[in-house]
Write a protein that holds these residues in place. Structure first.
Motif, PDB file in Angstrom:
ATOM      1  N   ARG A  58      33.558 -18.267  35.471  1.00 57.06           N
ATOM      2  CA  ARG A  58      34.297 -17.061  35.084  1.00 57.06           C
ATOM      3  C   ARG A  58      35.303 -16.685  36.172  1.00 57.06           C
ATOM      4  N   ILE A  59      34.896 -16.776  37.435  1.00 58.54           N
ATOM      5  CA  ILE A  59      35.821 -16.464  38.533  1.00 58.54           C
ATOM      6  C   ILE A  59      36.889 -17.542  38.655  1.00 58.54           C
ATOM      7  N   MET A  60      36.513 -18.792  38.397  1.00 61.08           N
ATOM      8  CA  MET A  60      37.509 -19.877  38.428  1.00 61.08           C
ATOM      9  C   MET A  60      38.610 -19.620  37.402  1.00 61.08           C
ATOM     10  N   ARG A  61      38.224 -19.202  36.198  1.00 65.19           N
ATOM     11  CA  ARG A  61      39.231 -18.912  35.168  1.00 65.19           C
ATOM     12  C   ARG A  61      40.121 -17.751  35.599  1.00 65.19           C
ATOM     13  N   ARG A  62      39.526 -16.762  36.190  1.00 64.35           N
ATOM     14  CA  ARG A  62      40.316 -15.609  36.656  1.00 64.35           C
ATOM     15  C   ARG A  62      41.286 -16.014  37.759  1.00 64.35           C
ATOM     16  N   LEU A  63      40.830 -16.855  38.670  1.00 60.38           N
ATOM     17  CA  LEU A  63      41.717 -17.311  39.749  1.00 60.38           C
ATOM     18  C   LEU A  63      42.867 -18.130  39.175  1.00 60.38           C
ATOM     19  N   ASN A  64      42.585 -18.958  38.190  1.00 58.18           N
ATOM     20  CA  ASN A  64      43.630 -19.753  37.559  1.00 58.18           C
ATOM     21  C   ASN A  64      44.656 -18.849  36.867  1.00 58.18           C
ATOM     22  N   THR A  65      44.163 -17.801  36.223  1.00 58.11           N
ATOM     23  CA  THR A  65      45.058 -16.838  35.559  1.00 58.11           C
ATOM     24  C   THR A  65      45.921 -16.116  36.588  1.00 58.11           C
ATOM     25  N   ALA A  66      45.312 -15.726  37.704  1.00 59.50           N
ATOM     26  CA  ALA A  66      46.063 -15.026  38.757  1.00 59.50           C
ATOM     27  C   ALA A  66      47.130 -15.931  39.363  1.00 59.50           C
ATOM     28  N   LEU A  67      46.829 -17.219  39.487  1.00 63.26           N
ATOM     29  CA  LEU A  67      47.807 -18.168  40.047  1.00 63.26           C
ATOM     30  C   LEU A  67      48.996 -18.350  39.107  1.00 63.26           C
ATOM     31  N   ASP A  68      48.727 -18.322  37.812  1.00 62.56           N
ATOM     32  CA  ASP A  68      49.800 -18.534  36.830  1.00 62.56           C
ATOM     33  C   ASP A  68      50.586 -17.264  36.524  1.00 62.56           C
ATOM     34  N   ALA A  69      50.019 -16.123  36.854  1.00 66.31           N
ATOM     35  CA  ALA A  69      50.671 -14.850  36.514  1.00 66.31           C
ATOM     36  C   ALA A  69      51.992 -14.695  37.259  1.00 66.31           C
ATOM     37  N   GLU A  70      52.960 -14.102  36.579  1.00 71.81           N
ATOM     38  CA  GLU A  70      54.279 -13.899  37.179  1.00 71.81           C
ATOM     39  C   GLU A  70      54.333 -12.521  37.845  1.00 71.81           C
ATOM     40  N   ALA A  71      54.773 -12.524  39.094  1.00 71.20           N
ATOM     41  CA  ALA A  71      54.934 -11.267  39.840  1.00 71.20           C
ATOM     42  C   ALA A  71      56.389 -11.146  40.260  1.00 71.20           C
ATOM     43  N   ILE A  72      57.004 -10.036  39.863  1.00 68.31           N
ATOM     44  CA  ILE A  72      58.444  -9.867  40.125  1.00 68.31           C
ATOM     45  C   ILE A  72      58.686  -8.997  41.349  1.00 68.31           C
ATOM     46  N   SER A  73      58.128  -7.809  41.357  1.00 69.90           N
ATOM     47  CA  SER A  73      58.376  -6.879  42.464  1.00 69.90           C
ATOM     48  C   SER A  73      57.541  -7.249  43.684  1.00 69.90           C
ATOM     49  N   PRO A  74      57.967  -6.809  44.881  1.00 64.64           N
ATOM     50  CA  PRO A  74      57.170  -7.083  46.091  1.00 64.64           C
ATOM     51  C   PRO A  74      55.749  -6.549  46.012  1.00 64.64           C
ATOM     52  N   SER A  75      55.578  -5.354  45.391  1.00 68.10           N
ATOM     53  CA  SER A  75      54.229  -4.789  45.287  1.00 68.10           C
ATOM     54  C   SER A  75      53.357  -5.635  44.363  1.00 68.10           C
ATOM     55  N   ASP A  76      53.967  -6.153  43.274  1.00 66.53           N
ATOM     56  CA  ASP A  76      53.223  -7.030  42.370  1.00 66.53           C
ATOM     57  C   ASP A  76      52.777  -8.305  43.078  1.00 66.53           C
ATOM     58  N   LYS A  77      53.663  -8.855  43.884  1.00 66.78           N
ATOM     59  CA  LYS A  77      53.320 -10.075  44.623  1.00 66.78           C
ATOM     60  C   LYS A  77      52.186  -9.812  45.600  1.00 66.78           C
ATOM     61  N   SER A  78      52.265  -8.678  46.278  1.00 64.49           N
ATOM     62  CA  SER A  78      51.208  -8.331  47.232  1.00 64.49           C
ATOM     63  C   SER A  78      49.863  -8.186  46.523  1.00 64.49           C
ATOM     64  N   ASN A  79      49.866  -7.512  45.364  1.00 62.55           N
ATOM     65  CA  ASN A  79      48.627  -7.351  44.598  1.00 62.55           C
ATOM     66  C   ASN A  79      48.102  -8.696  44.100  1.00 62.55           C
ATOM     67  N   LYS A  80      49.008  -9.549  43.691  1.00 58.49           N
ATOM     68  CA  LYS A  80      48.609 -10.877  43.205  1.00 58.49           C
ATOM     69  C   LYS A  80      47.914 -11.670  44.301  1.00 58.49           C
ATOM     70  N   TYR A  81      48.483 -11.646  45.503  1.00 54.12           N
ATOM     71  CA  TYR A  81      47.894 -12.401  46.615  1.00 54.12           C
ATOM     72  C   TYR A  81      46.562 -11.800  47.056  1.00 54.12           C
ATOM     73  N   ASN A  82      46.495 -10.471  47.061  1.00 55.39           N
ATOM     74  CA  ASN A  82      45.227  -9.827  47.425  1.00 55.39           C
ATOM     75  C   ASN A  82      44.123 -10.185  46.429  1.00 55.39           C
ATOM     76  N   LEU A  83      44.509 -10.254  45.152  1.00 54.48           N
ATOM     77  CA  LEU A  83      43.539 -10.623  44.120  1.00 54.48           C
ATOM     78  C   LEU A  83      43.052 -12.057  44.327  1.00 54.48           C
ATOM     79  N   GLN A  84      43.978 -12.957  44.640  1.00 51.12           N
ATOM     80  CA  GLN A  84      43.604 -14.349  44.893  1.00 51.12           C
ATOM     81  C   GLN A  84      42.655 -14.458  46.089  1.00 51.12           C
ATOM     82  N   ALA A  85      42.940 -13.684  47.138  1.00 53.68           N
ATOM     83  CA  ALA A  85      42.076 -13.700  48.322  1.00 53.68           C
ATOM     84  C   ALA A  85      40.660 -13.247  47.967  1.00 53.68           C
TER      85      ALA A  85
END
Length: 626
Positions: A416-443
């Motif tokens: 379940r976490i593997m699928r979530r990590l894969n989704t987070a990796l594929d998700a598109e982040a446009i704004s700097p705050s979105d990118k920061s949240n995306k990376y924090n989620l991956q961590a």
């Protein structure tokens, strides 16, 4: 000050001068300081008609006090009489004099609080009056005085505890006035809750009540519960919220036995019709877990029956609105930490205690994962996901993998976490705050997978990790390419854990890892993980060794990486033994040309790195001498 007919302006100026003079040490004899005190006290009395003079006198006294002889009863009485008289000023601008008087009391408290015993009833009466009036500046100073007193008593106890002496001179006289102060502080809390204009008073009263709880301990519980119960049943939701919050303030100090009845109060409020009350109740329960939950204690906060009910109601709150579900995640985090902190010295094993969680683990994990998806408007589910994944990590770490329920729950969690990590990796982040949240989620997701891999590695479930190794490694390697150093480091650590779990067969996946093995992606943690992988694979890594050493040589050009690469050379030598001879000449040359041999010698014990023949040992020693 002694001149007959001196103008108010001259008196005020003189007192202001004294205030500044006595900020620093003054080399005066005690009789001279007594003369100063006499002059200041005269100016404070109501006989002085000028308000500005009286105010200047109170301010001056705050600095002169530290030189006063409190051992002298006459001096002490004159001072305390003058201060308490000034604390009764309550008309118009004279409230500033009242505030100054309480400031004087606060200045006395740290060094001379034992001398305040005869005056505590008077001070308590003045405090009660000031808090009821609600004048912010005066009320804050009143609360500060009692907080200072409590702080000194707590400090005295801690010192005596370190010295292993009995706490006989524990300021027992202070318990009675503090018991009388508890209802006053509680009323202040309950009346000010939600009042933006009185936020400072609310915050200070909360801090003070917590210190009082630590000072008088069990004595606070019956006093506080009586008022809390009365408010917690009121129709007004603000009163119920304030009363529920007050429970969390008194948790430090009293014994578990005395506090046990609050469990029922909190559980009832967790099913309150008002969202804010429910959230406060769950938050307070989290604080209970943080401070009092330790299953190894002889006296436990929860009975087994209580625990089942708590987990049921908690799980329900986890499906509530985001404001409540996030508090649920925090409560689960502290609940799990209670099992993590069990001492190894207790008679029973940690596993036996953490088995208490096993029947609930699968359900709680489901609720936690659902809670992270409740706030659809938040980018990448943050901050809800942060508390969710932190709670998951603690649950995985403390769970007893030998229990069937726990093993199944963690086994199911991994994909379940593997699928979530894969989704987070594929998700598109446009704004700097979105990118920061995306990376924090991956961590965070890498952290959870790291914990799962380590947990499963020590059980019969390790085979599942080995079967999924290729797919997990690909996910971690993708994280290695992101722009966030924290996420990259978390992924590197997880790769190290994966290699340890898979063992020598991890060599089958080295071709994948080496695609993401370059100086650009290097970090101190990544380099350390590479050294660990060499240890895991041993001779199996030799086909890849030339390429890996070449990349490490290039990394020496990065100043911040040098010491870590040098340490890695040592780990590689220890891992592959005699086969390191092939690289020794190149390693020495690189080091000598870059003038970092001394650093190398500090990092690596060359004479103990590998076991070779004498000729090679002489070669090593020769390089050392160079």
């Amino acid at each position: 000050m002694a001149q007959q007919g001196a103008s108010p302006l001259l008196k005020q100026g003189t007192l202001e001068a004294l205030e500044y003079v006595f900020e620093e040490f003054v080399g005066l004899k005690q009789n001279e300081i007594d003369d100063v005190l006499d002059a200041v006290i005269r100016a404070m009395k109501r006989a002085e008609q000028n308000y500005e003079v009286r105010l200047a006198a109170v301010k001056a006294l705050q600095n002169v006090l530290k030189f006063a002889n409190f051992a002298n009863e006459d001096c002490r009485n004159r001072l305390m009489t003058a201060i308490c008289d000034a604390a009764k000023s309550d008309e118009g601008e004279e409230k500033k004099i009242k505030q100054g008087a309480f400031s004087c009391l606060t200045a006395i408290a740290p060094e001379n609080y034992m001398a305040l015993e005869p005056y505590t009833e008077t001070i308590l009466s003045l405090t009660t009056e000031a808090l009821e009036e609600g004048e912010e500046t005066v009320a804050l100073q009143c609360i500060e005085f009692w907080s200072t007193i409590c702080g000194e008593v707590i400090k005295l106890r801690e010192q005596k505890s370190v010295l292993l002496t009995r706490s006989t001179a524990d300021c027992c006289f202070i318990e009675k006035p503090l018991c009388s102060l508890v209802p006053v502080l509680l009323k202040t809390l309950l009346n000010q809750e939600g009042d933006a204009d009185a936020l400072n008073i609310f915050t200070s009263a909360t801090t003070c009540l917590g210190l009082v709880a630590r000072t008088i301990r069990d004595a606070i519980v019956p006093l506080a519960i009586q008022l809390i119960v009365r408010n917690i049943e009121m129709a007004d939701w603000r009163s119920r919220k304030a009363a529920t919050s007050a429970v969390g303030v008194i948790l430090e100090g009293p014994s578990v036995e005395k506090l046990a009845p609050v469990v029922g109060l909190l559980i009832d409020r967790m099913e309150d019709p008002n969202m804010e009350v429910r959230g406060t109740a769950v938050c307070t329960l989290g604080r209970v877990f943080e401070l009092l939950h330790s299953p190894a204690r002889a006296k436990r906060f929860f009975t087994d029956e209580d625990f089942c009910r708590v987990m049921a109601v908690l799980s329900k709150c986890g499906k509530d609105v985001p404001e409540v579900s996030e508090e649920f995640c925090g409560a689960i985090y502290f609940l799990a930490r209670g099992y993590q902190s069990i001492s190894s010295k207790v008679d029973h094993s940690k596993k036996k205690f953490s088995s208490q969680l096993s029947p609930f683990l699968s359900g709680v994990i489901d609720v936690l994962l659902s809670a992270s998806e409740l706030d659809k408007e938040a980018p990448f589910g943050l901050p809800a996901s942060t508390s969710t994944y932190k709670a998951l990590i603690e649950l995985v770490r403390v769970s007893n993998i030998e229990d069937y329920e726990a093993a199944i729950a963690i086994r199911v969690l991994m994909p379940r976490i593997m699928r979530r990590l894969n989704t987070a990796l594929d998700a598109e982040a446009i704004s700097p705050s979105d990118k920061s949240n995306k990376y924090n989620l991956q961590a965070l997701q890498c952290d959870v997978l790291h914990a799962i891999i380590q947990k499963l590695a020590r059980s019969l479930e390790a085979e599942m990790v080995k079967e999924s190794a290729q797919f997990v490694l690909l996910l971690f390697c993708r994280v290695l390419t992101c722009d966030c150093s924290t996420a990259r480091d978390k992924a590197a650590l997880a790769i190290g854990a994966l290699a340890h779990t898979v063992g020598p067969k991890f060599v089958a996946y080295m071709s994948i890892l080496l695609q993401y093995y370059n100086v650009k992606l290097f970090s101190p943690i990544y380099i350390e993980v590479i050294g660990n992988i060499f240890h895991v694979l041993g001779d199996e890594i030799l086909p890849y060794c030339d390429y890996m050493m070449d990349v490490l040589y290039k990394g020496l050009s990065k100043q911040r990486l040098k010491p870590h690469i040098l340490a890695c050379f040592g780990e590689i030598a220890l891992a592959i033994g005699e086969d390191f001879e092939e690289y020794l000449q190149d390693v020495m040359t690189k080091l000598l040309t870059q003038d970092i041999m001394p650093m190398f010698l500090m990092r690596i014990r060359l004479t103990t790195v590998i076991s070779l023949d004498r000729e090679y040992s002489r070669l090593t020693l020769a390089y050392c001498e160079v």
